[in-house]
Design a protein around this motif. Sequence first.
Motif, PDB file in Angstrom:
ATOM      1  N   GLY A  99       0.815  -1.204   0.000  1.00  0.00           N
ATOM      2  CA  GLY A  99       0.000   0.000   0.000  1.00  0.00           C
ATOM      3  C   GLY A  99       0.851   1.258   0.000  1.00  0.00           C
ATOM      4  N   LEU A 100       1.891   1.277   0.836  1.00  0.00           N
ATOM      5  CA  LEU A 100       2.761   2.450   0.889  1.00  0.00           C
ATOM      6  C   LEU A 100       3.456   2.661  -0.455  1.00  0.00           C
ATOM      7  N   GLY A 101       3.845   1.570  -1.085  1.00  0.00           N
ATOM      8  CA  GLY A 101       4.476   1.683  -2.417  1.00  0.00           C
ATOM      9  C   GLY A 101       3.500   2.172  -3.467  1.00  0.00           C
ATOM     10  N   ASN A 102       2.220   1.824  -3.282  1.00  0.00           N
ATOM     11  CA  ASN A 102       1.206   2.234  -4.258  1.00  0.00           C
ATOM     12  C   ASN A 102       0.999   3.735  -4.319  1.00  0.00           C
ATOM     13  N   ILE A 103       1.442   4.438  -3.251  1.00  0.00           N
ATOM     14  CA  ILE A 103       1.291   5.895  -3.267  1.00  0.00           C
ATOM     15  C   ILE A 103       2.045   6.487  -4.449  1.00  0.00           C
ATOM     16  N   ALA A 104       3.119   5.829  -4.869  1.00  0.00           N
ATOM     17  CA  ALA A 104       3.912   6.327  -5.995  1.00  0.00           C
ATOM     18  C   ALA A 104       3.083   6.417  -7.258  1.00  0.00           C
ATOM     19  N   SER A 105       2.176   5.486  -7.454  1.00  0.00           N
ATOM     20  CA  SER A 105       1.342   5.547  -8.652  1.00  0.00           C
ATOM     21  C   SER A 105       0.020   6.254  -8.398  1.00  0.00           C
ATOM     22  N   GLY A 106      -0.478   6.165  -7.144  1.00  0.00           N
ATOM     23  CA  GLY A 106      -1.756   6.786  -6.848  1.00  0.00           C
ATOM     24  C   GLY A 106      -1.665   8.282  -6.605  1.00  0.00           C
ATOM     25  N   SER A 107      -0.692   8.695  -5.796  1.00  0.00           N
ATOM     26  CA  SER A 107      -0.548  10.129  -5.462  1.00  0.00           C
ATOM     27  C   SER A 107       0.926  10.496  -5.491  1.00  0.00           C
ATOM     28  N   PRO A 108       1.565  10.465  -6.668  1.00  0.00           N
ATOM     29  CA  PRO A 108       3.025  10.670  -6.725  1.00  0.00           C
ATOM     30  C   PRO A 108       3.454  12.021  -6.146  1.00  0.00           C
ATOM     31  N   GLU A 109       2.572  12.996  -6.234  1.00  0.00           N
ATOM     32  CA  GLU A 109       2.963  14.330  -5.745  1.00  0.00           C
ATOM     33  C   GLU A 109       3.106  14.357  -4.222  1.00  0.00           C
ATOM     34  N   LYS A 110       2.571  13.334  -3.538  1.00  0.00           N
ATOM     35  CA  LYS A 110       2.658  13.286  -2.080  1.00  0.00           C
ATOM     36  C   LYS A 110       3.895  12.523  -1.591  1.00  0.00           C
ATOM     37  N   VAL A 111       4.592  11.844  -2.528  1.00  0.00           N
ATOM     38  CA  VAL A 111       5.730  11.019  -2.122  1.00  0.00           C
ATOM     39  C   VAL A 111       6.852  11.886  -1.568  1.00  0.00           C
ATOM     40  N   ARG A 112       7.152  13.006  -2.220  1.00  0.00           N
ATOM     41  CA  ARG A 112       8.238  13.882  -1.726  1.00  0.00           C
ATOM     42  C   ARG A 112       7.978  14.307  -0.277  1.00  0.00           C
ATOM     43  N   SER A 170       8.074  -2.192  -4.138  1.00  0.00           N
ATOM     44  CA  SER A 170       7.511  -0.883  -3.775  1.00  0.00           C
ATOM     45  C   SER A 170       8.563   0.207  -3.869  1.00  0.00           C
ATOM     46  N   LEU A 171       9.797  -0.109  -3.440  1.00  0.00           N
ATOM     47  CA  LEU A 171      10.859   0.887  -3.514  1.00  0.00           C
ATOM     48  C   LEU A 171      11.115   1.302  -4.961  1.00  0.00           C
ATOM     49  N   SER A 172      11.067   0.336  -5.896  1.00  0.00           N
ATOM     50  CA  SER A 172      11.250   0.651  -7.316  1.00  0.00           C
ATOM     51  C   SER A 172      10.233   1.685  -7.778  1.00  0.00           C
ATOM     52  N   LYS A 173       9.005   1.541  -7.276  1.00  0.00           N
ATOM     53  CA  LYS A 173       7.961   2.486  -7.682  1.00  0.00           C
ATOM     54  C   LYS A 173       8.170   3.863  -7.057  1.00  0.00           C
ATOM     55  N   LEU A 174       8.650   3.874  -5.797  1.00  0.00           N
ATOM     56  CA  LEU A 174       8.800   5.146  -5.083  1.00  0.00           C
ATOM     57  C   LEU A 174       9.960   5.972  -5.609  1.00  0.00           C
ATOM     58  N   LEU A 175      10.972   5.298  -6.178  1.00  0.00           N
ATOM     59  CA  LEU A 175      12.201   6.003  -6.544  1.00  0.00           C
ATOM     60  C   LEU A 175      11.969   7.146  -7.525  1.00  0.00           C
ATOM     61  N   ASP A 176      10.928   7.017  -8.369  1.00  0.00           N
ATOM     62  CA  ASP A 176      10.668   8.088  -9.344  1.00  0.00           C
ATOM     63  C   ASP A 176      10.286   9.408  -8.688  1.00  0.00           C
ATOM     64  N   HIS A 177       9.854   9.332  -7.454  1.00  0.00           N
ATOM     65  CA  HIS A 177       9.223  10.514  -6.872  1.00  0.00           C
ATOM     66  C   HIS A 177       9.896  11.030  -5.596  1.00  0.00           C
ATOM     67  N   VAL A 178      10.852  10.268  -5.008  1.00  0.00           N
ATOM     68  CA  VAL A 178      11.481  10.723  -3.762  1.00  0.00           C
ATOM     69  C   VAL A 178      12.544  11.772  -4.065  1.00  0.00           C
ATOM     70  N   GLU A 179      12.890  12.545  -3.023  1.00  0.00           N
ATOM     71  CA  GLU A 179      13.983  13.525  -3.145  1.00  0.00           C
ATOM     72  C   GLU A 179      15.290  12.759  -3.283  1.00  0.00           C
ATOM     73  N   GLU A 180      16.199  13.285  -4.149  1.00  0.00           N
ATOM     74  CA  GLU A 180      17.474  12.595  -4.374  1.00  0.00           C
ATOM     75  C   GLU A 180      18.267  12.499  -3.084  1.00  0.00           C
ATOM     76  N   ARG A 181      18.194  13.544  -2.270  1.00  0.00           N
ATOM     77  CA  ARG A 181      18.964  13.527  -1.015  1.00  0.00           C
ATOM     78  C   ARG A 181      18.460  12.428  -0.076  1.00  0.00           C
ATOM     79  N   ASP A 182      17.160  12.107  -0.176  1.00  0.00           N
ATOM     80  CA  ASP A 182      16.633  11.054   0.698  1.00  0.00           C
ATOM     81  C   ASP A 182      17.211   9.692   0.337  1.00  0.00           C
ATOM     82  N   ILE A 183      17.460   9.459  -0.950  1.00  0.00           N
ATOM     83  CA  ILE A 183      17.945   8.140  -1.389  1.00  0.00           C
ATOM     84  C   ILE A 183      19.462   8.029  -1.378  1.00  0.00           C
TER      85      ILE A 183
END
Length: 1638
Positions: free
Chosen positions: A1384-1397, A1428-1441
């Motif tokens: 579910g947490l990984g799904n946020i990347a596709s459902g609400s990508p603007e909220k991932v950052r 899930s991490l693969s999906k989130l990577l498109d949207h997280v801050e670079e400094r976080d990763i």
Amino acid sequence: MMESRIKRLATTLMDATTDKDPLVQEQIYNALCYLGESEPEEILNACDEYLRQHDKLAYPHRVIILKAMETVVKDNIGLLEKSTAKVVIFLASNEMTKSKEVIRDWQQAASNVLVAVGQRFINKVMEEVLTKFQPGILPHYFVMQTFANLSVSNVFGMVPFLNSILGTMLPMLGMAKQDHMKSVFCYALQHFSESIQEYLANLDKAPDPTVRKDTFSNEIFSAYEVLFNSWLQHREAKLRLAVVEALGPMSYLMPSEKLEEQLPKLIPGILALYKKHTEAFYISKSLCQILEASVNIGSRSLDVQLDPLLGTLHPQICAPADPSVPLTVKNHTEVLRCFTVLACSFPDRVLAFLLPKLESSNERTRVGTLLIMRQIINSAPSQMEIKKPFILSSMKLPLQDSNNKVKRAVVQVISAMAHHGYLEQPGGEAMLEFLVRQCALPSEPQPKKQLPDADDLASDSVQSISINTLFLLSTTVDRMNNVLWPYLLEFVTPIQFTNALTPLCKSLMYLATKKQEEGENASLIRYDLNANLPSPYALTTRLLVVSSQPYSGECRGAAALRLLGVLHYSVHPALDQLWSKKVPLLVEHVEENTESSLSQKEWEEKLLLFLQETLVAVSDNTWICHFVTEMCRQLNSYNGFVLEKNFLYKCIGTTLGACAIKDLVQKQLQELLETARYHEEAEREGLASCFGICAINHLEETLAKLEDFVRSDVFKKSVGLFSIFKDRSDNEVEKIKSTLILCYGYVAVYAPKELVLSRIEADILKNIFQYFNTKDLTLKLCLIRSICMISQAIYNGVKCGDFIFSRKAELVAQMVEFIKAEPLEAMRTPVRQRAMITCTYLVILEPHLSDPDRTELMDTCLAGVLALPPLEPGKEREESGGDALPKEMLYGDTISALKDLLKSLLQRNLTPHGLQDMFAHLGPWIKSNKEHERQRAVEVSAALLDFYLSKLNVSTVIPFYNLGVLIALFSPRCSDSLASVRQHAVDCVYCLLYIQLCYEGFARDHRDEMVEGLKALKKGLEEPDFTVLFHTCNNIAMVIGKRVPPDQLMSLLLAMFEGLADPDKNCSRAATVMINSLLKERGGVLQEKVPDIMSIIHSKLEEVDEEHIRKAAQQTVYILASQHKSVVVSSLLGSALPFDSHTCAMWRSLATEPALTSQILEQLLEKVNRDVPYKESKCFLLGSGAERIATPLPLAATCALYEIMSAPESGAAVLGLYPPLFVTLLLRVSCTVGVQLPKNLQSRERRSSSHGLAPRSLHPCSRAVETLKVMLARGGSEEVARAVGNAGGWDLMASPERHHDGVAALAGAMARHAGPRLPLIVKNLIPTLSSVFDSQRITTTAFLAELLNSNVVNDLMLLETVMDNMTGRQKDACTLVRMLALRGLGNIASGSPEKVRKHGAKLLASMVNGMDDKDDPHNLVALEAMSSLSKLLDHVEERDIQSMLLHIAIRIRPFFDSEQPDLRQSSIVLFGNLSRFSEGNCEVFFEQILNGLVTLLLHLQDPKPEVVRACKFALRMCGPNMGCEGLCDMFLNHLREERSLHYGEFMNNVCKHLMQSYPEMLNRLILTNLFYFKSNWVDIRAAAPMFIGFLVLHVDEEHCQQVDLDQLISALNLLLKDPVPAVRVKVAETLGRLVRIL
């Protein structure tokens, strides 16, 4: 150093030749050849050394090496040093002769090496091999074979050695004791002789042009003496054949005088071999060479050998060649060549031998002789020129042969003769006549398959070849034109050549056209020079008559007409213009149609019109007299050709009509009556039509001749005018009477109406009436037909009322008697049909029939047709009295005749009274309990009503008083068990209603919308579908209600109500319309007896399981429930589970009205939630485990919910209760996964299923899922249900293992298609996350996790709530809940990508924690964390990763080679995604890419497609970070998702780029590949050595040193022992490539 490494590599490969797999051996051979391309000298030397050092290596393995050496030598012959050539020659020579025994594969391979080297180094090869060829010592077998093959492959190099070789070899011939040595000497002598001949034939190109035949003659002769005198007598067949093969070529080189001297022995010796060998080809080939050599020297002794030669060769041709054995066909060719040689030298003797053989009693002898004759006619034309008359005269007997094989051979001889001028000689005409006779053989549509040794061929095989031959002779052999024209015309008219007409006409057409082009139009047929030619009258008659059947005999009609058109000037000069215009039109008409589409009647009319126009154009009485005389003369020729003869009669009638000489007309009519074959029906028809057509212009003469015929004593067998009939039998006399009567009928039809009407009663009927008292079927049918034609003639000739037919009633009565006399148990003859057709025409005529006569006629015809038994299936024909008609067609024609008769009767009284009278007779038949009687009666009724309506012309508005009665007659039949009755009944009602409208004053073309609706329903009535029938009856009832008075309508409805008990259940359907109306009006009186009524309804439904009854019962239940809902619900819930179909129907009836339905649904929801969903009980049989048992009340309420919501009318109520229904049913599904039925219900469900009573499964989970599905569909969420179904979600939801996936599919579909419903649903679901039941927590977590996959949660302000709840589940005791929470947490990347950052750090921490989950034995949580991490990577801050990049890369690396495919896939995909964040840690991550590169490239061969796709993705992502543009482009282009990959080609290019950009990585890449030599996956084990092979293929020389060659070769050597051949193949291939880094 270089040389030793190549040698070592070659040695490794040669060590592997012991591999038993053919593909591996082939690859080793290829690898050695590859090495040889690079360093041919070194490899040849290495092979030499290896074979010398491994003296004990078995010969099959030595063969591989020798073959590689042969290929290297062939491909590099121009580059070889002499020294290397010497080494190779010496080795091959030793290998070839090492074993004294013959080991063919080994020694052949060595010999081939010598032959390959001999292409350039012939002297060196000969120098070595001659050392093995010492005088006085028998050489090795393959020494001689090598000499022989060298002489073929290098003629100019080898021939100079042959003299000395022959000199040394000759003494050895006597020493050869073993057969194989003798054979190889023969093989050598054969090839030496052929080489010498080739050398002598090309002296201008030879190195020594002084070489002559006599250089070798003496040696060849010496060898010949041994071969012929000694070896040819050997008992071994193979040796004898080898000797024979050698003797042929040797004979060309023998001294002329010696050959002449030997011929008396040589030829008998060769001929004697035919008896010893079944395979004769080699003998025949050699014999032909000897004969050619003998002829070349002008041998005188050949004359003496001729008889035995011919006697032996002739049987060779007589034995048929088998096409499946090629050598037998070749033998035939060689023997025929021998005959050519002999015929050129001894024509007289050969013919004297052959021609008597044509008289042999043996078919094969005759066929074989004819084949030889064809050969020598074609191949020795000059020698045969003066023999032509002799040969032609000898062909007389074969022309009479009846054997088809002989005939075919004769046709082939005739073809040869035509080309060489034989047929222009006297006797040639007999040959042509034979050819035409074969063209006329009868065709067999499907000839039987002939066996190879069949004694006879199908006659159509002879016919086919003859037709082709005739056409070819006509069109391609110019010298045949004057032979064939006009001679072929003689075959047009004789009837025996009918089958040949098409090819004859085509050939004649071509020849005539050619003559016309040469200017011979006027004198096209010279009768003065050709007395036997048919006359123009005969030709015209013949061609016109055969054209009447234009598609017979390969479409002879068009061919005959075309020929007729060409001959127009010869037929009559006046026909030029007419025929030039008309004939092409006739031909065009034939060609535009097919046999099935052409109307025969229309075609004959066209031809007769053409004949009439021809006679008018000629206008010459003398010519017409000759013409009609010829027609009559040809009549007897067509006995057996029924259709053509019939047409010829019509032609005679037409021509007599055009004849102005009355005496001739009467004379010819007299002749026709005297000569007709009266026992044939077609002849009777033809003669009658002839008289009819003649009467058009000669009525008086025709009637007079018929009157003479009647008055004569023909039928009394007295002598008189028609004395020719005196010997006829009684049966034949009846046939003569039939013809006479038919003649009168045709005369009445054809003769001018103004002349014939006055003669009908006085002259025609007077002579017909005397024959009515007969039982002869033929005479009876002719009488009926003749009366019918007379009636038609009267009807067509006068206006109604102008002619009073006084004998009409008498004739109708006679027809009725004929019909009554027919048996009622079956229809055997067309008497009924034809009599009714006759009556149809009679009743139209004046005066009117009396009422008794009319009634008698109708009743007789109805009883005679409608009561006939139905057709028996499978019985198609009934023969009686000479008629053989298809029964089905006869029945159909008879019904049509009945309809036409009744219409004719109705036409005389077109009033409501007349209609009522008609149906008074038809009524009992319409109501008959016999299906076939009802079917016919209603069909006839529909036709009559349609006719009545079409003819109705109402002048004043009057009542249609009998509408109600007639409607009552037909409306129940709209539901008859027979589809055809239903269709016709609707037609009847339709017509009746329009008749009523007409009587009310509406125009006949007025269209009433409601009545038209009935017509549209007919299509649906083809099948007995209840819904359509109900709709039809409803429409009929509506229309009747508007058109019929109320008392009549009520009577009709009451009758339908009584019809419920009708045994024909289909008919009772019409009653349901009225029953439903009555129930609606009377529902209120049933209040006090609801339970009893419910019980009665259920029992009635069980008793009569009909759809219309079920519908009526449902309506009753609805009425009761609207007043007593609680009682009805309780009563129905008390029904036994599983609900039977009747109870289900009663539940569904409660969905009719939304307000009522909502109240009932709320009651049922309360019952679902009131009780616990299941109880746990211990299962003692399974130890301490417990099983869950469903409780009955929630189960029954769930089933009831399903039934109500399955009704479409429940939609509004479901919409109002959507959230509570959805949540309750979803949790119901969750609580029933894995739950069992109570024992009593399990046994009841099994029992019900076995009796077919349970429409659906009662399993708790299945019931809950089905109810949820139907709730969604009814609540306007059809898209949700469909989407879940398409994804397989419903099946998953019922599966204990995949339940959460099904829930996720549901949640996703809800988010997409039912978003506004979610806030209330989520609100009700969140409390269950803390439930004590795992199943509820799993269901809710799965649902909420999937919601996060959609932006709808963000839009509805639910994101934070749901995300927090998911984060809170990370510590859940259930592994599946933890995994779903991460998903579910990984799904946020596709459902609400603007909220991932915003929540990036929190989400990444959750994923890393998931990868480090300790309580995760199957890596489920880790797998989900990586995905899930693969999906989130498109949207997280670079400094976080950045901070955890290396940690993640190292953590996932071991999963690349996991045994679990999904772990491999997820880890590789994640690695590809991580590469995007490598800029800050470029060098560090580049190192990780290099560490994983080999793995990713090799896993492109992974057995799992999803892993291959992951590797493609990761490589595309890593490409830009590798600093090599070419490699990056390759990954992007070749590794696209949809593109197929040629792995070998791709890896070749990848290695090329790797070695260009990172040459220093060579050793590291090789070492990583070595690790995969032990992989469990075969394809990866095979890919790893291939990878290495491509790397070394492209590395620069300067970087080769980094490779530990010893380690690499050792590893490859070890892998060369892999159990899988495909792996060993790749290893061998790579070993060959290692030459690059040596």
